[in-house]
Design an enzyme around this catalytic site. Structure first.
Site, short mmCIF file in Angstrom:
data_model
loop_
_atom_site.label_atom_id
_atom_site.label_comp_id
_atom_site.label_asym_id
_atom_site.label_seq_id
_atom_site.Cartn_x
_atom_site.Cartn_y
_atom_site.Cartn_z
N ASN A 72 -31.73 -24.40 -63.57
CA ASN A 72 -30.72 -25.41 -63.90
C ASN A 72 -30.09 -25.98 -62.64
O ASN A 72 -29.67 -27.14 -62.61
CB ASN A 72 -29.63 -24.81 -64.79
N GLU A 173 -36.45 -27.52 -67.50
CA GLU A 173 -35.88 -27.44 -68.86
C GLU A 173 -35.20 -28.75 -69.27
O GLU A 173 -34.03 -28.76 -69.66
CB GLU A 173 -34.90 -26.25 -68.95
N TYR A 244 -37.25 -15.75 -72.63
CA TYR A 244 -36.50 -14.53 -72.33
C TYR A 244 -36.34 -13.73 -73.61
O TYR A 244 -36.21 -14.31 -74.69
CB TYR A 244 -35.10 -14.89 -71.79
N GLU A 292 -40.70 -19.05 -66.10
CA GLU A 292 -39.49 -18.21 -66.25
C GLU A 292 -39.76 -17.27 -67.41
O GLU A 292 -40.02 -17.72 -68.54
CB GLU A 292 -38.24 -19.03 -66.55
N GLN A 350 -35.22 -13.37 -62.40
CA GLN A 350 -35.39 -13.89 -61.07
C GLN A 350 -35.72 -12.72 -60.15
O GLN A 350 -35.91 -11.62 -60.64
CB GLN A 350 -34.12 -14.61 -60.66
O1 AHR Z 1 -33.01 -18.03 -64.90
C1 AHR Z 1 -31.74 -18.42 -65.32
C2 AHR Z 1 -31.72 -19.79 -65.98
O2 AHR Z 1 -32.38 -19.72 -67.22
C3 AHR Z 1 -32.42 -20.91 -65.25
O3 AHR Z 1 -31.60 -21.56 -64.34
C4 AHR Z 1 -32.78 -21.85 -66.36
O4 AHR Z 1 -33.92 -22.62 -66.06
C5 AHR Z 1 -32.95 -20.96 -67.56
O5 AHR Z 1 -32.31 -21.47 -68.68
#
Ligand code: AHR
Length: 504
Positions: A72, A173, A244, A292, A350
């Protein structure tokens, strides 16, 4: 105890393992950069302020590729703020996380870090609040040798050789209402096509990734991918996926079976991309970049708008991972390998502190979270060709997916080195005896059986106890004519290394 049966055969080949599957992600967010990978004055910092302890752990993790600078964050970022003399860089409000960005760390510092970490870079351009020319100019700054204003500016900044960045993300995104400058699929598809076209006029050899949906639960999932590709198909090589898994959002069994969802998600994106290919009558196939992914206790997250602007990097989403989370991460990697024919880029999000395998204390130590271990071992051992495995056995019931197999696995075969590695999880909460049938490989032998499991599936590592959870060597099972049985404890991840006759 109901047993499971696993057979593997060198003929069940999917595709060679692409090293880019073992990527990671560094975003200007929380303490990923500041006091994560970069901390001038730290006892382990090198002359450029890069933490050598984190560099060593990054290399040990086996990371091949790192996406930067967001996330983001990139949608409000001006890359020019982060280059040139550090003392002249502006302090800006980062619109994504509402933190003051000092720009002490920028593009050239990241590329220096990437060189020392021995990783490839994946660079994201801002398509949220900037556009075509800024994206093309960033490629010029990074990839042209000299003789143009921006390539010469890079040289003036002390970087004589081009960075030669191959892989580029066209924004981040862009479907998300939270994204600064978010847009509709059509608007984004056109912009991605126009930006990609211009970027390739600067460097025709770069590879481009268009944004897919922010996750498979987005209301526009499916139609977003189709519309974006209808507009940008000829200008991009990859479509991104983000996903996620939140341990607190579903029942425990559904969380443990998260890879079922990832399999489904990847399959749907492949189908959508191939639908557009047929519709447009193209021969090229779009590849997938899961740029991600991770376990994230997202329900604990406080929206940036609900807190004051932060003056300093602060502890944002520094999730402490359990043994169960590590098993899920290992299973997600199994799912990724299973799709190695189309999914060739992966970035765990990350790298440091922010939902990360590596944790640090400012001025203090760095340590490995539980999820570090299945990633590091998969990255180290998955060399060669991915093989589908045939597995039957006990089922477990989940609230979200119904009955799913307790045991999941994939194999990787390297005929050159004469090695076969089985990656296996037991995601159920009962032990399962696993009957292995490797007769198709002649007369193999197990050389090592590595296990990540614990009597307490909630066990974690911490600064006080950084080695509470580590993989251990199980007694080596003896293969008798290619067959043996191993016991899989509840909620466990395994790597079984076997030597196989080189001719197999
Ligand atoms: O990884 C954390 C955040 O999760 C990232 O900035 C974004 O791309 C996603 O929504």
């Amino acid at each position: 105890m109901e047993a499971a049966h696993l057979s593997a055969d060198p003929a069940f080949a999917i595709a060679p393992v692409d090293r880019r599957l073992f990527g990671s992600f560094v975003e200007h967010m929380g303490r990923c950069v500041y006091t994560g990978i970069f901390e001038p004055g730290h006892p382990a910092a090198d002359e450029d302020g890069l933490r050598s302890d984190v560099l060593a752990l990054t290399r040990e993790l086996g990371v091949s590729l790192v996406r930067y600078p967001g996330g983001n964050f990139v949608s409000g970022y001006r890359w020019e703020d982060g280059v040139g003399p550090a003392g002249e860089r502006p302090r800006r409000l980062d619109l994504a996380w509402r933190t003051i960005e000092t720009n002490a760390f920028g593009l050239n510092e990241f590329m220096r870090w990437a060189g020392r970490a021995q990783v490839e870079s994946m660079m994201a351009v801002n398509l949220g609040t900037r556009g075509v020319i800024e994206a093309a100019e960033l490629v010029e700054y990074c990839n042209l040798p000299g003789g143009t204003a921006l390539a010469d500016l890079r040289r003036k900044h002390g970087v004589a050789q081009p960075h030669d960045i191959r892989l580029w993300c066209l924004g981040n995104e862009m479907d998300g209402p939270w994204q600064t400058g978010n847009m509709t699929a059509y608007e984004y598809g056109r912009l991605a096509a126009r930006a990609g076209h211009a970027m390739r006029k600067v460097d025709p050899t770069i590879e481009l990734v268009a944004c897919g949906s922010s996750n498979s639960g987005m209301p526009t999932f499916g139609s977003w991918e189709a519309t974006v590709l209808e507009q940008a198909y000829d200008h991009v090589d990859y479509l991104s996926l983000h996903q996620y898994y939140d341990p607190e959002k579903v029942d425990p069994a559904s969380f443990r079976a998260s890879a079922v969802d990832l399999d489904e998600f990847i399959g749907s994106v492949i189908a959508t991309a191939d639908h557009v290919r047929a519709k447009l009558r193209r021969t090229k196939r779009i590849k997938l970049a899961l740029d991600e992914w991770n376990v994230w206790y997202q329900s604990r997250f406080t929206e940036p708008e609900d807190r004051p602007i932060a003056e300093e990097p602060f502890r944002l989403i520094e999730d402490d991972y359990t043994v169960t989370d590590a098993m899920v991460v290992g299973n997600l990697l199994i799912s990724m390998l299973r799709h190695a024919d189309r999914l060739t880029v992966g970035c765990q999000a990350q790298l440091a502190n922010i939902i990360a395998p590596i944790r640090t204390e400012p001025g203090g130590p760095a340590w490995r979270q539980t999820i570090f271990h299945p990633f590091a071992l998969t990255a180290a051992l998955a060399r060669g060709t991915v093989l589908r495995t045939a597995v039957t056995g006990p089922m477990m019931s989940t609230g979200r997916f119904g009955a799913v197999p307790s045991v999941d696995s994939v194999a990787v075969h390297d005929p050159g080195r004469g090695e076969l590695v089985l990656f296996v999880v037991n995601r159920g909460d009962h032990p399962v005896p696993l009957n292995l049938d490797l007769r198709a490989f002649g007369n193999p032998e197990v050389t090592e059986h590595l296990v990540l499991a614990d009597a307490d599936p909630q066990a974690r590592n911490s600064v006080a106890e950084p080695e509470r959870v580590v993989p251990r060597r199980a007694p080596q099972p003896v293969l008798d004519g290619g067959r043996t049985t191993v016991l899989l404890p509840p909620i466990s991840w395994h790597a079984l290394r076997c030597t196989v006759p080189a001719a197999s």
